[in-house]
Scaffold this motif. Structure first.
Motif, PDB file in Angstrom:
ATOM      1  N   CYS A 211       0.831  -1.201   0.000  1.00  0.00           N
ATOM      2  CA  CYS A 211       0.000   0.000   0.000  1.00  0.00           C
ATOM      3  C   CYS A 211       0.865   1.251   0.000  1.00  0.00           C
ATOM      4  CB  CYS A 211      -0.927  -0.004   1.221  1.00  0.00           C
ATOM      5  SG  CYS A 211      -2.169   1.293   1.140  1.00  0.00           S
ATOM      6  N   ILE A 212       0.648   2.099  -1.000  1.00  0.00           N
ATOM      7  CA  ILE A 212       1.412   3.341  -1.145  1.00  0.00           C
ATOM      8  C   ILE A 212       0.488   4.508  -0.830  1.00  0.00           C
ATOM      9  CG2 ILE A 212       2.606   4.826  -2.817  1.00  0.00           C
ATOM     10  CD1 ILE A 212       3.332   2.271  -4.378  1.00  0.00           C
ATOM     11  N   ARG A 213       0.937   5.416   0.028  1.00  0.00           N
ATOM     12  CA  ARG A 213       0.078   6.523   0.427  1.00  0.00           C
ATOM     13  C   ARG A 213       0.633   7.855  -0.086  1.00  0.00           C
ATOM     14  NH1 ARG A 213      -4.175   7.452   3.652  1.00  0.00           N
ATOM     15  NH2 ARG A 213      -4.308   5.228   4.123  1.00  0.00           N
ATOM     16  N   PHE A 214      -0.224   8.632  -0.756  1.00  0.00           N
ATOM     17  CA  PHE A 214       0.151   9.945  -1.286  1.00  0.00           C
ATOM     18  C   PHE A 214      -0.362  11.067  -0.383  1.00  0.00           C
ATOM     19  CE2 PHE A 214       1.094   7.782  -5.151  1.00  0.00           C
ATOM     20  CZ  PHE A 214       1.822   8.647  -5.961  1.00  0.00           C
ATOM     21  N   GLN A 215       0.417  12.153  -0.329  1.00  0.00           N
ATOM     22  CA  GLN A 215      -0.046  13.374   0.329  1.00  0.00           C
ATOM     23  C   GLN A 215       0.632  14.548  -0.365  1.00  0.00           C
ATOM     24  OE1 GLN A 215       0.980  15.018   4.541  1.00  0.00           O
ATOM     25  NE2 GLN A 215      -0.799  13.708   4.808  1.00  0.00           N
ATOM     26  N   ASP A 216      -0.147  15.505  -0.806  1.00  0.00           N
ATOM     27  CA  ASP A 216       0.405  16.709  -1.441  1.00  0.00           C
ATOM     28  C   ASP A 216       1.465  16.397  -2.484  1.00  0.00           C
ATOM     29  OD1 ASP A 216       0.237  18.305   1.776  1.00  0.00           O
ATOM     30  OD2 ASP A 216      -1.209  18.375   0.119  1.00  0.00           O
ATOM     31  N   GLY A 217       1.169  15.461  -3.387  1.00  0.00           N
ATOM     32  CA  GLY A 217       2.080  15.194  -4.499  1.00  0.00           C
ATOM     33  C   GLY A 217       3.321  14.380  -4.161  1.00  0.00           C
ATOM     34  N   ARG A 218       3.374  13.827  -2.959  1.00  0.00           N
ATOM     35  CA  ARG A 218       4.527  12.995  -2.577  1.00  0.00           C
ATOM     36  C   ARG A 218       4.050  11.665  -2.000  1.00  0.00           C
ATOM     37  NH1 ARG A 218       6.604  18.053  -0.700  1.00  0.00           N
ATOM     38  NH2 ARG A 218       8.452  18.609  -1.947  1.00  0.00           N
ATOM     39  N   VAL A 219       4.948  10.675  -2.003  1.00  0.00           N
ATOM     40  CA  VAL A 219       4.660   9.410  -1.338  1.00  0.00           C
ATOM     41  C   VAL A 219       5.137   9.541   0.104  1.00  0.00           C
ATOM     42  CG1 VAL A 219       5.263   6.968  -1.191  1.00  0.00           C
ATOM     43  CG2 VAL A 219       4.825   8.013  -3.416  1.00  0.00           C
ATOM     44  N   ILE A 220       4.224   9.365   1.057  1.00  0.00           N
ATOM     45  CA  ILE A 220       4.626   9.510   2.457  1.00  0.00           C
ATOM     46  C   ILE A 220       4.724   8.161   3.163  1.00  0.00           C
ATOM     47  CG2 ILE A 220       3.721  11.845   2.692  1.00  0.00           C
ATOM     48  CD1 ILE A 220       1.298  10.565   4.183  1.00  0.00           C
ATOM     49  N   GLU A 221       4.263   7.105   2.476  1.00  0.00           N
ATOM     50  CA  GLU A 221       4.300   5.788   3.105  1.00  0.00           C
ATOM     51  C   GLU A 221       4.271   4.727   2.012  1.00  0.00           C
ATOM     52  OE1 GLU A 221       1.908   4.724   7.036  1.00  0.00           O
ATOM     53  OE2 GLU A 221       0.745   4.211   5.241  1.00  0.00           O
TER      54      GLU A 221
END
Ligand SMILES: Nc1ncnc2c1ncn2[C@@H]1O[C@H](COP(=O)(O)OP(=O)(O)OP(=O)(O)O)[C@@H](O)[C@H]1O
Ligand SMILES: Nc1ncnc2c1ncn2[C@@H]1O[C@H](COP(=O)(O)OP(=O)(O)OP(=O)(O)O)[C@@H](O)[C@H]1O
Ligand SMILES: [Mg+2]
Ligand SMILES: [Mg+2]
Lengths: 228, 228
Positions: A211-221
């Motif tokens: 599972c890949i998590r995005f936030q504000d145009g970046r991968v955070i996890e």
């Protein structure tokens, strides 16, 4: 199979440049089943459009099966897409004048499959998403969830190497969602099709092994998970 | 406020007549907050389109605030819709050439509100769904979930008497969904707006005080529930 490095995407707006992707670097191996989550507007569809060769990055590189996608011409990109990629759009993008059957058969036609064979294959895929009896309906004669399932069947019809699915169960009840996710899982397990799936529902993401998590145009996890 | 009796809707198809609604009878009082659930294709959107005065039943009656909707002319129906009803469409139905702000301001214009006032009210509603900084984007410059929120803001802008929302959180992550559902709850609680909301997610349905379940064009369950 998929390798992106410092991927960036800018959109010009009246108020200046908006950075929808701000440097994404990751790899996805053949046969993986990956879920992508993140807030509305965090860049998931933008990322998927780049991976699906529907758009080009502003900066950074994308290698697909060793090929630098940024160096390909539009024609080469289109050929690569038709051969290797199936895409389920967040907004479905069905052709309104074609029946469900003909919408699903379209990529088979581009793949050079003959008329009888592609009608049979398209009908079979519609049956696998529970729409066998709706194949002659046009999109306007279908419910929202039925349109979504036609979009899914179309992406799967050519058994592409990679399937990108952008929120494929957003309009589906739990029973129908399960039917669709079981189909995806089966194709991944039995045919080795690589799956990258955007969802905002945790129990849909649970079908994936990463599972890949995005936030504000970046991968955070970016975490491996046991499939449920 | 809403009273339907033996409501039926037929769709002609190549293969004969398809009965999308097969006799629905129920009442919704002013100020209620009702969730509608059911399988994909079970008739939820068809029912919502009839209640929202966007379509006419094939058989049966619909009384809205005591008026027999079936006896109204198209013009009277349109006037009633603009005055009393806000509708969040499953497919959003935004005008692609207008900005988010102008899309939201459109019903305010039909309500006769002046230019300055409606721009202020539209901007305020966009801020309440978290899109204050996106008001000058057109639909193509917005993510799927952002388009969905513009559709929500547009339905709420005139503070209509009844809001029909067809799967309003289908493209929203959990945090944004909560923001939208809190806004709906607040409007229902503080302004007495009647809410009828189709969803396939149980934790969204939990915000309502009553849950109606559809199957094959009929209501199979209609239960009061404690709001969570
Ligand atoms: N114009 C039409 N012609 C023929 N059949 C139609 C037409 N519009 C809708 N239908 C059928 O009516 C049934 C009910 O559709 P409806 O859109 O109300 O379902 P729904 O409950 O909203 O489904 P979903 O959850 O997928 O949005 C579906 O089986 C659909 O195929
Ligand atoms: N053509 C464009 N011009 C300007 N901004 C854009 C454009 N397209 C997208 N954006 C912005 O880029 C950001 C990311 O969009 P994207 O569609 O990738 O989000 P998302 O993560 O898929 O969201 P959702 O979950 O709502 O579908 C959003 O804030 C959006 O407003
Ligand atoms: Mg998106
Ligand atoms: Mg529907």
């Amino acid at each position: 199979l998929i390798e992106v490095e410092n991927l960036e995407k800018d959109y010009p707006t009246g108020a200046g440049v908006f950075q929808a992707l701000r440097g994404v670097s990751l790899r996805i191996a053949e046969g993986e089943f990956v879920a992508i989550m993140g807030a509305s507007g965090s860049g998931k569809s933008t990322f998927m459009n780049l991976l699906g060769c529907l758009d080009r990055p502003t900066r950074g590189s994308y290698h697909l099966d060793g090929q630098d996608v940024g160096r390909l011409s539009s024609d080469q990109l289109a050929a690569l897409r038709n051969r290797e990629i199936g895409f389920v759009f967040q907004g479905f993008n069905l052709l309104p004048k074609l029946t469900a059957l003909d919408n699903v058969a379209l990529p088979l036609m581009y793949a050079g499959i003959g008329r009888e064979a592609r009608r049979r294959q398209a009908q079979a895929m519609l049956e696998r998403v529970g729409l066998g009896e709706r194949s002659h309906h046009t999109p306007l004669q279908l419910s929202g969830g039925q349109q979504q399932r036609v979009a899914i069947a179309r992406a799967l019809a050519t058994r592409p190497r990679i399937i990108f699915a952008d929120e494929p169960t957003g309009n589906l009840d739990s029973e129908t969602s399960r039917q669709v996710m079981d189909l995806f899982s089966q194709l991944n397990r039995e045919e080795g099709i690589t799956l990258v799936l955007v969802t905002h529902e945790a129990d849909i993401a649970a079908y994936a092994r990463r599972c890949i998590r995005f936030q504000d145009g970046r991968v955070i996890e970016d975490v491996a998970q046991a499939e449920v």
